[in-house]
Scaffold this motif. Structure first.
Motif, PDB file in Angstrom:
ATOM      1  N   LYS A 231       8.014  27.752  56.489  1.00  0.00           N
ATOM      2  CA  LYS A 231       7.715  28.770  55.088  1.00  0.00           C
ATOM      3  C   LYS A 231       8.048  30.055  55.411  1.00  0.00           C
ATOM      4  N   ARG A 232       7.383  30.341  56.912  1.00  0.00           N
ATOM      5  CA  ARG A 232       7.705  32.194  56.991  1.00  0.00           C
ATOM      6  C   ARG A 232       9.700  32.335  58.052  1.00  0.00           C
ATOM      7  N   LYS A 233      10.077  31.266  57.967  1.00  0.00           N
ATOM      8  CA  LYS A 233      10.912  31.576  58.567  1.00  0.00           C
ATOM      9  C   LYS A 233      12.170  30.703  59.071  1.00  0.00           C
ATOM     10  N   THR A 234      11.397  29.058  58.486  1.00  0.00           N
ATOM     11  CA  THR A 234      13.209  28.340  57.939  1.00  0.00           C
ATOM     12  C   THR A 234      12.551  27.599  57.208  1.00  0.00           C
ATOM     13  N   ASP A 235      13.311  26.993  56.464  1.00  0.00           N
ATOM     14  CA  ASP A 235      13.433  25.786  55.328  1.00  0.00           C
ATOM     15  C   ASP A 235      13.851  23.903  56.282  1.00  0.00           C
ATOM     16  N   GLU A 236      13.954  24.863  57.486  1.00  0.00           N
ATOM     17  CA  GLU A 236      13.499  23.254  58.548  1.00  0.00           C
ATOM     18  C   GLU A 236      12.272  23.381  58.872  1.00  0.00           C
ATOM     19  N   TYR A 237      12.183  22.155  59.463  1.00  0.00           N
ATOM     20  CA  TYR A 237      10.876  21.376  60.384  1.00  0.00           C
ATOM     21  C   TYR A 237      11.427  21.694  62.273  1.00  0.00           C
ATOM     22  N   SER A 238      10.627  21.513  63.260  1.00  0.00           N
ATOM     23  CA  SER A 238      11.336  21.365  64.018  1.00  0.00           C
ATOM     24  C   SER A 238      10.764  20.198  64.363  1.00  0.00           C
ATOM     25  N   LEU A 239      11.115  18.739  64.625  1.00  0.00           N
ATOM     26  CA  LEU A 239      10.835  17.638  65.655  1.00  0.00           C
ATOM     27  C   LEU A 239      10.483  17.049  66.598  1.00  0.00           C
ATOM     28  N   GLU A 240      10.449  16.422  66.757  1.00  0.00           N
ATOM     29  CA  GLU A 240      10.702  15.234  68.125  1.00  0.00           C
ATOM     30  C   GLU A 240       9.966  14.107  67.076  1.00  0.00           C
ATOM     31  N   PHE A 241      11.144  13.093  67.609  1.00  0.00           N
ATOM     32  CA  PHE A 241      11.720  12.267  66.790  1.00  0.00           C
ATOM     33  C   PHE A 241      10.800  11.393  68.152  1.00  0.00           C
ATOM     34  N   ASP A 242       9.599  10.269  68.234  1.00  0.00           N
ATOM     35  CA  ASP A 242       9.976   8.802  69.039  1.00  0.00           C
ATOM     36  C   ASP A 242      10.854   8.038  69.253  1.00  0.00           C
ATOM     37  N   ASP A 243      10.623   7.381  70.473  1.00  0.00           N
ATOM     38  CA  ASP A 243      11.630   7.112  71.211  1.00  0.00           C
ATOM     39  C   ASP A 243      13.553   7.614  71.484  1.00  0.00           C
ATOM     40  N   ASP A 244      13.326   8.707  71.036  1.00  0.00           N
ATOM     41  CA  ASP A 244      14.445   9.903  71.136  1.00  0.00           C
ATOM     42  C   ASP A 244      14.199  10.685  72.385  1.00  0.00           C
ATOM     43  N   LEU A 250      11.855  14.364  75.516  1.00  0.00           N
ATOM     44  CA  LEU A 250      12.111  14.658  74.007  1.00  0.00           C
ATOM     45  C   LEU A 250      13.204  15.675  73.525  1.00  0.00           C
ATOM     46  N   PRO A 251      13.946  15.936  72.613  1.00  0.00           N
ATOM     47  CA  PRO A 251      14.716  17.033  72.190  1.00  0.00           C
ATOM     48  C   PRO A 251      14.002  16.999  70.811  1.00  0.00           C
ATOM     49  N   GLN A 252      13.867  18.437  70.793  1.00  0.00           N
ATOM     50  CA  GLN A 252      13.677  19.018  69.694  1.00  0.00           C
ATOM     51  C   GLN A 252      14.487  18.945  68.937  1.00  0.00           C
ATOM     52  N   ARG A 253      14.113  18.526  67.273  1.00  0.00           N
ATOM     53  CA  ARG A 253      15.783  18.204  66.633  1.00  0.00           C
ATOM     54  C   ARG A 253      14.955  19.160  64.717  1.00  0.00           C
ATOM     55  N   SER A 254      15.929  19.456  64.447  1.00  0.00           N
ATOM     56  CA  SER A 254      15.745  19.866  62.578  1.00  0.00           C
ATOM     57  C   SER A 254      15.896  19.704  62.223  1.00  0.00           C
ATOM     58  N   VAL A 255      15.763  19.045  61.338  1.00  0.00           N
ATOM     59  CA  VAL A 255      15.290  18.405  60.019  1.00  0.00           C
ATOM     60  C   VAL A 255      14.712  19.288  58.573  1.00  0.00           C
ATOM     61  N   PRO A 256      15.871  19.668  57.767  1.00  0.00           N
ATOM     62  CA  PRO A 256      15.850  20.307  56.349  1.00  0.00           C
ATOM     63  C   PRO A 256      14.284  19.459  55.628  1.00  0.00           C
ATOM     64  N   PHE A 257      12.712  20.724  54.947  1.00  0.00           N
ATOM     65  CA  PHE A 257      12.139  20.105  54.069  1.00  0.00           C
ATOM     66  C   PHE A 257      12.067  19.167  53.255  1.00  0.00           C
ATOM     67  N   HIS A 258      13.271  19.081  52.830  1.00  0.00           N
ATOM     68  CA  HIS A 258      13.248  17.371  51.753  1.00  0.00           C
ATOM     69  C   HIS A 258      13.910  16.742  52.349  1.00  0.00           C
ATOM     70  N   LYS A 259      13.558  16.608  53.751  1.00  0.00           N
ATOM     71  CA  LYS A 259      14.039  15.015  54.118  1.00  0.00           C
ATOM     72  C   LYS A 259      12.806  15.095  54.840  1.00  0.00           C
ATOM     73  N   VAL A 260      11.621  15.536  54.650  1.00  0.00           N
ATOM     74  CA  VAL A 260      10.519  15.243  55.596  1.00  0.00           C
ATOM     75  C   VAL A 260       9.398  14.741  54.743  1.00  0.00           C
ATOM     76  N   VAL A 261       8.440  13.572  54.836  1.00  0.00           N
ATOM     77  CA  VAL A 261       7.238  13.104  53.837  1.00  0.00           C
ATOM     78  C   VAL A 261       6.287  12.302  55.077  1.00  0.00           C
ATOM     79  N   PRO A 262       5.185  12.582  53.741  1.00  0.00           N
ATOM     80  CA  PRO A 262       3.967  11.952  55.201  1.00  0.00           C
ATOM     81  C   PRO A 262       4.066  10.579  55.729  1.00  0.00           C
ATOM     82  N   LEU A 263       3.426  10.316  57.189  1.00  0.00           N
ATOM     83  CA  LEU A 263       4.071   9.069  57.747  1.00  0.00           C
ATOM     84  C   LEU A 263       2.235   8.676  57.121  1.00  0.00           C
ATOM     85  N   PRO A 264       2.960   6.785  56.208  1.00  0.00           N
ATOM     86  CA  PRO A 264       2.500   6.186  56.078  1.00  0.00           C
ATOM     87  C   PRO A 264       1.462   5.441  56.480  1.00  0.00           C
ATOM     88  N   GLU A 265       0.262   5.535  55.974  1.00  0.00           N
ATOM     89  CA  GLU A 265      -0.785   4.708  57.069  1.00  0.00           C
ATOM     90  C   GLU A 265      -0.583   3.226  57.537  1.00  0.00           C
TER      91      GLU A 265
END
Length: 269
Positions: A231-244, A250-265
């Motif tokens: 929210k302060r610097k960018t509209d993207e999350y920096s993520l590390e995907f499993d098995d990537d 694991l490389p850090q990949r940028s993903v827009p906030f509107h393509k990220v949701v909570p992990l289902p139980e």
């Protein structure tokens, strides 16, 4: 039907409480501004006065908070739906023909009119997703792995609480290679945050596991949040995907906030 994500339910409830308290605070400030302007309306004519600008900003903030409340209410009802009995099976629904269909429609209209305004508004919120892209689990509960894809909502049935969705870009492995339709329960659907409103996105802390669209695809996979400065610097999350893994890390990949949701139980990958 999969079990409800208790952690998500608690987080959504907590966020709704926070939003409502913040709305109350903003309302207090708006009332203060109203009283000030009513008592001294001539103040707005003074050079350098910013009363009207502040009032506009307060109303804009209140509007954003209200939209965020609707978004989190929609997410919460999706989780709570897993606690409710599902509608009749597809085979049972197909048996209803002719006059039976008319009687069912009359009963449905009566049932909907009797439900509480809050539940009715939540159902309307789900129905309003028509034409929107959402995250959908297209695999059945008994599958070894969960497969989540970006799909487009075609229709929401308020009676059966089922979504009809379209996978517009199926993978190469799909037979026929054409677009595929699915009928899915509410528990298999997670709305994305609004693209034009970053405030509707949940602020995931570092280390939190999420479900995110892998760059360049329409598939969602489990990932871990690397930073929480979205929210302060960018509209993207920096993520590390499993098995990537690449070159042992694991490389850090940028993903827009509107393509990220909570992990289902109980997510299986």
């Amino acid at each position: 039907m999969s079990s409800p994500d208790i952690t998500a339910i608690l987080e959504y409830s907590k966020e709704l409480d926070r939003l409502r308290k913040e709305q109350e605070d903003v309302l207090v400030e708006i009332n203060k501004m109203h009283k000030k302007l009513q008592a001294t309306p001539e103040v707005v004519e003074k050079p350098g006065d910013s009363s009207l600008s502040k009032l506009k900003a307060l109303y804009t903030h209140a509007k954003d908070l209200s939209e965020s409340e609707v978004n989190f209410s929609t997410l919460l009802i999706g989780q709570l739906d897993t606690l409710l009995p599902s509608g009749p099976s597809g085979q049972q629904r197909r048996r209803i023909e002719g006059n039976d269909q008319k009687r069912r429609k009359m009963k449905t209209d009566s049932d909907i009119s009797r439900i509480s305004p809050n539940v009715r508004s939540q159902l309307e919120a789900w129905a309003s997703l028509k034409g929107e892209q959402v995250a959908a689990r297209v695999t059945p509960d008994e599958s070894e792995k969960d497969e989540w894809f970006v799909v487009k909502v075609i229709h929401f049935d308020k009676e059966t609480k089922e979504f009809e969705v379209l996978d517009e870009e199926p993978g190469d492995d799909d037979e026929g290679g054409g677009q595929r339709k699915y009928k899915l329960p509410m528990s298999n659907i997670i709305p994305f945050p609004k693209r034009n409103d970053p405030s509707t996105a949940q602020d995931f802390p570092p280390g939190r596991q999420v479900l995110a669209v892998y760059p360049g695809t329409t598939a969602l996979y489990k990932a871990t949040v690397v930073n929480n400065n979205r929210k302060r610097k960018t509209d993207e999350y920096s993520l590390e995907f499993d098995d990537d893994e690449e070159d042992g890390s694991l490389p850090q990949r940028s993903v827009p906030f509107h393509k990220v949701v909570p992990l289902p139980e109980g997510h299986r990958q």
